[in-house]
Design a protein around this motif. Sequence first.
Motif, PDB file in Angstrom:
ATOM      1  N   GLY A 185      79.518  53.644  87.614  1.00 18.18           N
ATOM      2  CA  GLY A 185      78.553  52.889  88.755  1.00 18.18           C
ATOM      3  C   GLY A 185      77.593  52.472  88.416  1.00 18.18           C
ATOM      4  O   GLY A 185      76.354  52.822  87.729  1.00 18.18           O
ATOM      5  N   SER A 186      76.525  51.773  89.626  1.00 18.22           N
ATOM      6  CA  SER A 186      75.188  52.032  89.753  1.00 18.22           C
ATOM      7  C   SER A 186      74.628  53.539  89.821  1.00 18.22           C
ATOM      8  O   SER A 186      74.421  53.322  90.854  1.00 18.22           O
ATOM      9  N   ILE A 187      73.230  53.095  88.682  1.00 16.48           N
ATOM     10  CA  ILE A 187      73.328  54.353  89.328  1.00 16.48           C
ATOM     11  C   ILE A 187      71.362  54.041  88.902  1.00 16.48           C
ATOM     12  O   ILE A 187      70.894  53.680  88.556  1.00 16.48           O
ATOM     13  N   GLY A 188      70.462  54.579  90.501  1.00 14.41           N
ATOM     14  CA  GLY A 188      69.277  54.319  89.746  1.00 14.41           C
ATOM     15  C   GLY A 188      68.514  55.545  89.798  1.00 14.41           C
ATOM     16  O   GLY A 188      68.765  56.721  90.627  1.00 14.41           O
ATOM     17  N   ILE A 189      67.451  55.984  88.376  1.00 16.45           N
ATOM     18  CA  ILE A 189      66.996  57.391  88.550  1.00 16.45           C
ATOM     19  C   ILE A 189      65.203  56.825  88.419  1.00 16.45           C
ATOM     20  O   ILE A 189      64.437  56.056  88.046  1.00 16.45           O
ATOM     21  N   ASP A 190      64.496  58.109  89.296  1.00 15.50           N
ATOM     22  CA  ASP A 190      63.635  57.382  89.235  1.00 15.50           C
ATOM     23  C   ASP A 190      62.106  58.939  89.299  1.00 15.50           C
ATOM     24  O   ASP A 190      62.522  59.994  89.086  1.00 15.50           O
ATOM     25  N   PHE A 191      61.909  58.687  87.400  1.00 19.64           N
ATOM     26  CA  PHE A 191      61.275  59.107  87.245  1.00 19.64           C
ATOM     27  C   PHE A 191      60.245  59.564  86.973  1.00 19.64           C
ATOM     28  O   PHE A 191      59.483  58.871  87.898  1.00 19.64           O
ATOM     29  N   PRO A 192      58.944  60.639  86.886  1.00 17.45           N
ATOM     30  CA  PRO A 192      57.599  60.647  86.997  1.00 17.45           C
ATOM     31  C   PRO A 192      57.103  59.292  86.577  1.00 17.45           C
ATOM     32  O   PRO A 192      57.372  58.545  85.232  1.00 17.45           O
ATOM     33  N   THR A 193      55.864  58.806  86.792  1.00 18.76           N
ATOM     34  CA  THR A 193      55.466  57.510  86.975  1.00 18.76           C
ATOM     35  C   THR A 193      54.550  58.379  85.296  1.00 18.76           C
ATOM     36  O   THR A 193      54.322  58.516  85.487  1.00 18.76           O
ATOM     37  N   LEU A 194      54.557  57.112  84.175  1.00 16.46           N
ATOM     38  CA  LEU A 194      54.286  57.185  83.188  1.00 16.46           C
ATOM     39  C   LEU A 194      53.314  55.315  82.893  1.00 16.46           C
ATOM     40  O   LEU A 194      54.125  55.310  82.554  1.00 16.46           O
ATOM     41  N   GLU A 195      52.541  55.860  82.019  1.00 13.45           N
ATOM     42  CA  GLU A 195      51.471  55.309  82.158  1.00 13.45           C
ATOM     43  C   GLU A 195      51.463  54.875  81.370  1.00 13.45           C
ATOM     44  O   GLU A 195      50.873  53.563  80.629  1.00 13.45           O
ATOM     45  N   ALA A 196      51.331  55.574  80.063  1.00 16.47           N
ATOM     46  CA  ALA A 196      51.338  54.820  78.532  1.00 16.47           C
ATOM     47  C   ALA A 196      52.406  54.401  78.482  1.00 16.47           C
ATOM     48  O   ALA A 196      53.892  55.236  78.673  1.00 16.47           O
ATOM     49  N   LYS A 197      52.985  53.707  77.532  1.00 13.97           N
ATOM     50  CA  LYS A 197      53.809  52.464  76.722  1.00 13.97           C
ATOM     51  C   LYS A 197      55.061  53.666  76.268  1.00 13.97           C
ATOM     52  O   LYS A 197      55.872  53.473  75.904  1.00 13.97           O
ATOM     53  N   ALA A 198      53.959  53.968  75.374  1.00 12.77           N
ATOM     54  CA  ALA A 198      54.836  54.558  74.377  1.00 12.77           C
ATOM     55  C   ALA A 198      55.350  55.569  74.956  1.00 12.77           C
ATOM     56  O   ALA A 198      56.163  56.481  74.441  1.00 12.77           O
ATOM     57  N   ASP A 199      55.034  56.591  75.759  1.00 11.23           N
ATOM     58  CA  ASP A 199      55.681  57.504  76.788  1.00 11.23           C
ATOM     59  C   ASP A 199      57.177  57.088  77.493  1.00 11.23           C
ATOM     60  O   ASP A 199      58.042  57.766  77.537  1.00 11.23           O
ATOM     61  N   ARG A 200      56.414  55.897  77.967  1.00  8.82           N
ATOM     62  CA  ARG A 200      58.186  55.427  78.174  1.00  8.82           C
ATOM     63  C   ARG A 200      59.083  55.436  77.977  1.00  8.82           C
ATOM     64  O   ARG A 200      60.552  55.610  77.375  1.00  8.82           O
ATOM     65  N   LYS A 201      58.698  54.193  76.072  1.00  4.47           N
ATOM     66  CA  LYS A 201      59.355  54.346  75.188  1.00  4.47           C
ATOM     67  C   LYS A 201      60.302  55.402  74.741  1.00  4.47           C
ATOM     68  O   LYS A 201      60.952  55.212  74.185  1.00  4.47           O
ATOM     69  N   ALA A 202      59.650  56.272  74.904  1.00  2.00           N
ATOM     70  CA  ALA A 202      60.236  57.734  74.640  1.00  2.00           C
ATOM     71  C   ALA A 202      61.197  58.211  74.789  1.00  2.00           C
ATOM     72  O   ALA A 202      62.411  58.713  74.937  1.00  2.00           O
ATOM     73  N   VAL A 203      60.747  58.250  76.518  1.00  2.00           N
ATOM     74  CA  VAL A 203      62.241  58.569  77.115  1.00  2.00           C
ATOM     75  C   VAL A 203      63.233  57.398  77.402  1.00  2.00           C
ATOM     76  O   VAL A 203      64.434  57.901  77.162  1.00  2.00           O
ATOM     77  N   ASP A 204      63.227  55.869  77.381  1.00  2.00           N
ATOM     78  CA  ASP A 204      63.999  54.913  76.953  1.00  2.00           C
ATOM     79  C   ASP A 204      64.403  55.733  75.459  1.00  2.00           C
ATOM     80  O   ASP A 204      65.825  55.564  75.548  1.00  2.00           O
ATOM     81  N   SER A 205      63.990  55.579  74.792  1.00  2.00           N
ATOM     82  CA  SER A 205      64.750  55.957  73.463  1.00  2.00           C
ATOM     83  C   SER A 205      65.315  57.056  73.345  1.00  2.00           C
ATOM     84  O   SER A 205      66.870  57.398  72.799  1.00  2.00           O
ATOM     85  N   LEU A 206      65.225  58.810  74.627  1.00  2.00           N
ATOM     86  CA  LEU A 206      65.955  59.315  74.214  1.00  2.00           C
ATOM     87  C   LEU A 206      66.917  59.209  75.300  1.00  2.00           C
ATOM     88  O   LEU A 206      68.615  59.762  74.992  1.00  2.00           O
ATOM     89  N   LEU A 207      67.060  58.140  76.427  1.00  2.00           N
ATOM     90  CA  LEU A 207      68.038  58.126  77.376  1.00  2.00           C
ATOM     91  C   LEU A 207      69.164  57.343  76.090  1.00  2.00           C
ATOM     92  O   LEU A 207      70.645  58.058  76.430  1.00  2.00           O
ATOM     93  N   GLU A 208      68.822  56.286  74.882  1.00  2.00           N
ATOM     94  CA  GLU A 208      69.967  55.823  74.673  1.00  2.00           C
ATOM     95  C   GLU A 208      70.791  56.814  73.719  1.00  2.00           C
ATOM     96  O   GLU A 208      71.887  56.712  73.442  1.00  2.00           O
ATOM     97  N   ASN A 209      70.213  57.418  73.400  1.00  2.00           N
ATOM     98  CA  ASN A 209      71.059  59.065  72.448  1.00  2.00           C
ATOM     99  C   ASN A 209      72.490  59.652  73.490  1.00  2.00           C
ATOM    100  O   ASN A 209      72.557  59.598  72.826  1.00  2.00           O
TER     101      ASN A 209
END
Length: 316
Positions: A185-209
């Motif tokens: 279903g619908s799931i919302g995840i509240d990660f810690p705030t990451l200011e650097a775009k590269a850090d956010r992309k790293a998390v997105d990439s890991l979630l994809e895997n």
Amino acid sequence: MPEWLVEDGIGETRAILVEGDRVLAAKLRWPGELHAGQQVTAKLTTKRGTRGTGTLADGREILLDRLPQSASEGASLSAVITRGAIAERGRLKLPAARPPEAVTAAADDAFSIGKKVHRFPAGLWEEVWAEASRGEIDFDGGSLLFSVTPAMTVVDVDGDLPPRELALRAARALGEALPRFDLGGSIGIDFPTLEAKADRKAVDSLLENVLADRPHERTAMNGFGLVQLVARLEGPSLLHRLASSRTGMAARMALRRAERVEGAGVTLLTVHPALKAKISDEWITELERRTGRPLRIETDPGLAIEAGAAQIVGHD
């Protein structure tokens, strides 16, 4: 290789996907429930375009989707359940179904292909059940806290690690948690705030895997650390069952503990009074048949709902 094991309990059937001593996924089914993949025949009660409602022979209602243009109200039609009923605060979401020709091939049913066992290996179901009961999964350096709401399941990431490392570890843990709780279903995840775009992309990439084998859609992490994903929903997760039927879940777990104790004598089951009211005569008879011992139930209002305890005592 991972293997599905199936345990027929009292009031429920359990399935776990095991690899070594780890549970990779868990599922739960209660008797009489309509479940995904089940074929039914329904009378088309109402129709609005390609959607409508149907009534089964036993009077239960289902939601219908992808109806053909030729389907007319009052007609009998075959359908395949795509999602079981889900109890939510103040309402019940009816089971959903589609005509067989509108259903894509589903994954093998764990309860059909799994190896039937008398008992799961010690501790495996208990660990998953305890995590779902707490709504919390710990990982090295932090934890995932799950909250079920009518709109979505919210996951809060908690821990003291630096934000980037905490988010990455949480993403790995999330990939393991969803199948362990059978959560969709619908799931919302509240990660810690990451200011650097590269850090956010790293998390997105890991979630994809980590979610690659789980059909889903997902947003990219925003500047506040929020990610929303929508995964295939086939029925109530362990979290949803505990949120809507906590006493029923705890009663079944107490009976499982009573079934697992060994020895001669009488099975003494001590539970919160609310659990005793949930334990039917049919369940008591089945427990006594399985164990070959009489059952005595005592209540203690000081016990937590989840804390039912079983032991063997001398003959009455």
